[in-house]
Write an enzyme that holds these catalytic residues in place. Sequence first.
Site, mmCIF file in Angstrom:
data_model
loop_
_atom_site.group_PDB
_atom_site.id
_atom_site.type_symbol
_atom_site.label_atom_id
_atom_site.label_comp_id
_atom_site.label_asym_id
_atom_site.label_seq_id
_atom_site.Cartn_x
_atom_site.Cartn_y
_atom_site.Cartn_z
ATOM 1 C CD GLU A 85 -2.937 -0.928 2.422
ATOM 2 O OE1 GLU A 85 -2.730 -0.065 3.290
ATOM 3 O OE2 GLU A 85 -3.885 -1.717 2.481
ATOM 4 C CD GLU B 172 -3.702 -5.268 4.207
ATOM 5 O OE1 GLU B 172 -4.508 -4.386 4.555
ATOM 6 O OE2 GLU B 172 -2.469 -5.118 4.254
HETATM 7 O O1 IFM Z 1 -3.902 -2.095 9.456
HETATM 8 C C1 IFM Z 1 -3.910 -1.710 8.120
HETATM 9 C C2 IFM Z 1 -2.755 -2.354 7.384
HETATM 10 O O2 IFM Z 1 -1.531 -2.053 7.966
HETATM 11 C C3 IFM Z 1 -2.731 -1.871 5.949
HETATM 12 N N1 IFM Z 1 -4.018 -2.004 5.319
HETATM 13 C C4 IFM Z 1 -5.194 -1.559 6.025
HETATM 14 C C5 IFM Z 1 -5.194 -2.124 7.426
HETATM 15 C C6 IFM Z 1 -6.464 -1.678 8.185
HETATM 16 O O3 IFM Z 1 -6.602 -0.305 8.175
#
Ligand code: IFM
Length: 474
Positions: free
Chosen positions: A173, A373
Amino acid sequence: MMSTSSPVTPASKPFLWGAASAAYQVEGGIYTDQRGRSVWDYYLDDLSLAGPGISGAIAINFYEREQYLQDIALLQQWGINSYRFSMAWSRILPDGLGVVNPAAIKHYRQFILDLKAAGIEPMLTLYHWDMPLALARAGGWSNRESIDWFTRYAEVVFANFADLVELFVLVNEPLVEHAFTMVANERIAGQASQLAILPAEHQLVSALNAFNHILLASAAAKRSFQAKGYQGRLGVALPLMPTLTLEGASEQDKVAARLADGVLNRWFLDALYKGSYPADVLAVVAQSGLELSIQPDDAATIQAAQWDYLGVNYYAPMFIRHRATAQGAYTPEVFLPEGTYAAFNGPVRPDQFLALLTRLQTEYGNPVVMITENGAGFPNEDQLVNGAVHDTQRSRYLVGHIQAMQQARAQGANVQGYHVWSSHDNLEWLSGYDSRFGMIYVDFDTQQRIPKQSASIYARLIKGETVTEADCNL
Ligand code: IFM
């Protein structure tokens, strides 16, 4: 030209059902095994940017073997066959560049072997935002030398782990990391700044330059991996966010939403799969009289690395409208329409997850996709009552999003894995410990673990049982 190379995964590989976490959010042990300092130690321990006493010094104690073995045993019970975790760069190379730390190598090798012994394949993220402090002070990703810094780190990781690991996520990200860097810098400068994922106009150039360096660094690492003849699959994890307008939106709103899509999504996807940066974003930067430090063939170099898969982090879409007070051509404004059902990370919209996966199929040559994710946290949802946590909203969120993913797969989207964020409640960066995202409840004082309702729902979904959102209501 769009890359149409076919997936490298043999169809015989099982679908990956996993969960995810990241080093700084879970490990603790910040002084153990000669770990060096990262920029997040500076933000939280030195400057208290997340509030007094909030720190990653202990987190959920995941660096300790006795603890993580118990956690692995829980994941194994649910039928998980993949675990996405990150390594701390400043453990492997305490000053970011120099001497390799054998204690850290030993620790992570043991961790990976422990996962494998439980039938869980490691998905290793090299970089999840915890830049070694010395490198952050040298400009971090805004410095083009970061391409070499990261390549050196990646080469150390490959040399020490490629025999055990098949799936590597090079970076996580870039967009969200940049947003955190901006808000941290503004707070350090004394401003009461809040996280804004879509870069503001005055941050646009620094953001795009940093993203270019991150993608080039990933491409350089990928080339090095190939050149050394290692076997494995490499990709990057992007936080993709469909941009939406309200019904009846004006033409100006639609233009703003398209531009926001250019910055949030196409900037990365076009570079990775088309070898170019989006013309509309470049034009807006030029109209603002600003200059990017991007070299003419950077995007082509990024595409030429030939990505084995695309890591997709999906949480929510983003509503965009035209900002009437905007001075220049960059006008998108983020808003949450009144009455929208939303989690911490935005509107709950599984339909947009399906739309996103379909878009990757039709606009980007149907690459192999790993959901690196997906998950949610809701204000006040995770209450421990009589020894149990009924996280009904999270459970429903998972059911709805897994259904959407399965629909996309049934329509031909090449999705080969899914990872819930997160396995455990953990340190949610500048939001501290109150924004829980885990399927395992963690008592941060005692380190006690209590699997939530969502864990049993996920276990049933992994088994292939039909579970509806209504099944989650208690
Ligand atoms: O906790 C974060 C993670 O580090 C990166 N993506 C989003 C998650 C939730 O906000």
